[in-house]
Design an enzyme around this catalytic site. Structure first.
Site, short mmCIF file in Angstrom:
data_model
loop_
_atom_site.label_atom_id
_atom_site.label_comp_id
_atom_site.label_asym_id
_atom_site.label_seq_id
_atom_site.Cartn_x
_atom_site.Cartn_y
_atom_site.Cartn_z
N ALA A 139 0.71 4.41 -8.90
CA ALA A 139 1.00 2.93 -8.73
C ALA A 139 -0.29 2.21 -8.79
CB ALA A 139 1.52 2.70 -7.44
N THR A 141 -2.22 -1.00 -7.86
CA THR A 141 -2.01 -2.40 -6.83
C THR A 141 -3.04 -3.44 -7.40
OG1 THR A 141 -3.93 -2.06 -5.24
CG2 THR A 141 -1.69 -0.92 -4.79
N VAL A 169 -2.14 6.38 -5.61
CA VAL A 169 -2.16 4.95 -5.77
C VAL A 169 -3.71 4.62 -6.37
CG1 VAL A 169 -2.09 2.93 -4.30
CG2 VAL A 169 -0.71 4.71 -4.02
N LYS A 170 -3.72 3.79 -7.17
CA LYS A 170 -4.85 2.97 -7.59
C LYS A 170 -4.98 1.70 -6.97
CE LYS A 170 -6.73 1.37 -11.97
NZ LYS A 170 -6.90 1.58 -13.44
N THR A 171 -6.34 1.40 -6.32
CA THR A 171 -6.28 0.19 -5.67
C THR A 171 -7.94 -0.35 -6.08
OG1 THR A 171 -6.09 -1.05 -3.88
CG2 THR A 171 -7.04 0.88 -3.56
#
Ligand code: R5P
Length: 259
Positions: A139, A141, A169-171
């Site tokens: 995902a 963000t 998760v990539k943020t």
């Protein structure tokens, strides 16, 4: 974890640290500085990337099928810089990802945006299908202009993405980043963001991994560098070898000077 899921995840995440090369920017912004000719830009960088994040069109047109680099397939989109960016749908099926031998798929979520629910459901439906085939979902963000990139907001977005089933998760990096990582039950990687001086981008990578990131999914700060190959090697030194910023930076300059 089933073998297929575990095998794909380990191809992308290695033994816990990863340098993913993000070159999917064209899916909403078209020709991107540094990626005008995808094939030419990518070829020298592929040997140093732990995985490539890109669209199916870029993959089919610009990457040699003989390449062994794991693929993270951009699977959400349908928008352009000319309109509302959060209005994304799922653009690429898991069946297509399997056909392309992808190791993971990437879906953006726009928490707090106009289309928050739609993008969270894009993630959920992709996870439903991905789990059926052993395909991990990363995902992303995405952050609208109106949102603060602080640990409260990013922590919220990352946690929701993980709760909906994202395997990674990539943020974005932020102050108190360790709080974002601590509250996210799956590995977190950081985007590089807009091009900044090499020293700042290496500092970002250094701080992120020091505070618990599993690595980077970096694009512009690599392919828009005056020395893209030197820069990806320097990022690798920081992420994989724990190099400090100054020695990694010296590496970029030495490589550039040696040309
Ligand atoms: C943005 O939505 C794309 O997914 C990019 O892959 C992402 O922003 C990472 O690239 P950069 O390091 O250039 O920010």
């Amino acid at each position: 974890m089933d073998f297929g899921m575990g095998n794909r995840l380990s191809r992308v995440m290695g033994k816990g640290r990863t340098v993913m090369l993000a070159v999917d920017h064209g899916y909403f912004q078209g020709p991107t500085t540094g990626l005008e000719n995808l094939k030419r830009s990518l070829a020298p960088l592929i040997p140093f990337a732990d995985s490539l994040m890109l669209t199916r069109g870029a993959l089919r047109s610009s990457v040699d099928p003989a390449e062994k680099v794991p693929i993270v397939l951009r699977s959400s989109g349908g928008t352009s810089v000319l309109k509302e960016l959060s209005d994304e749908g799922v653009t690429t099926s898991i069946e297509e990802a399997v056909r392309l031998n992808a190791s993971a798929v990437a879906v953006s979520v726009f928490v707090g945006s106009e289309r928050e629910k739609q993008t969270l459901l894009n993630l959920s439906s992709t996870v439903d299908e991905g789990e059926r085939y052993g395909m991990p979902v990363l995902a992303v963000t995405a952050v609208g202009r109106e949102m603060n990139r602080d640990s409260r907001y990013l922590g919220l977005a990352c946690r929701i993405a993980a709760e909906l089933g994202a395997r990674v998760v990539k943020t974005y990096y932020c102050e108190d980043f360790e709080k974002v990582v601590d509250a996210c039950p799956v590995p977190v990687v950081i985007a590089g963001g807009k091009k900044v001086p090499e020293r700042d981008a290496l500092q970002l990578a250094h701080d992120a991994v020091s505070k618990g990131a599993a690595g980077v999914d970096m694009g512009r700060n690599i392919f828009q560098s005056a020395d893209p190959v030197g820069m990806i090697k320097a990022v690798r030194a920081v992420v994989h070898e724990g190099a400090d910023v100054e020695s990694a930076l010296a590496m970029v300059r030495q490589i550039a000077a040696g040309r």
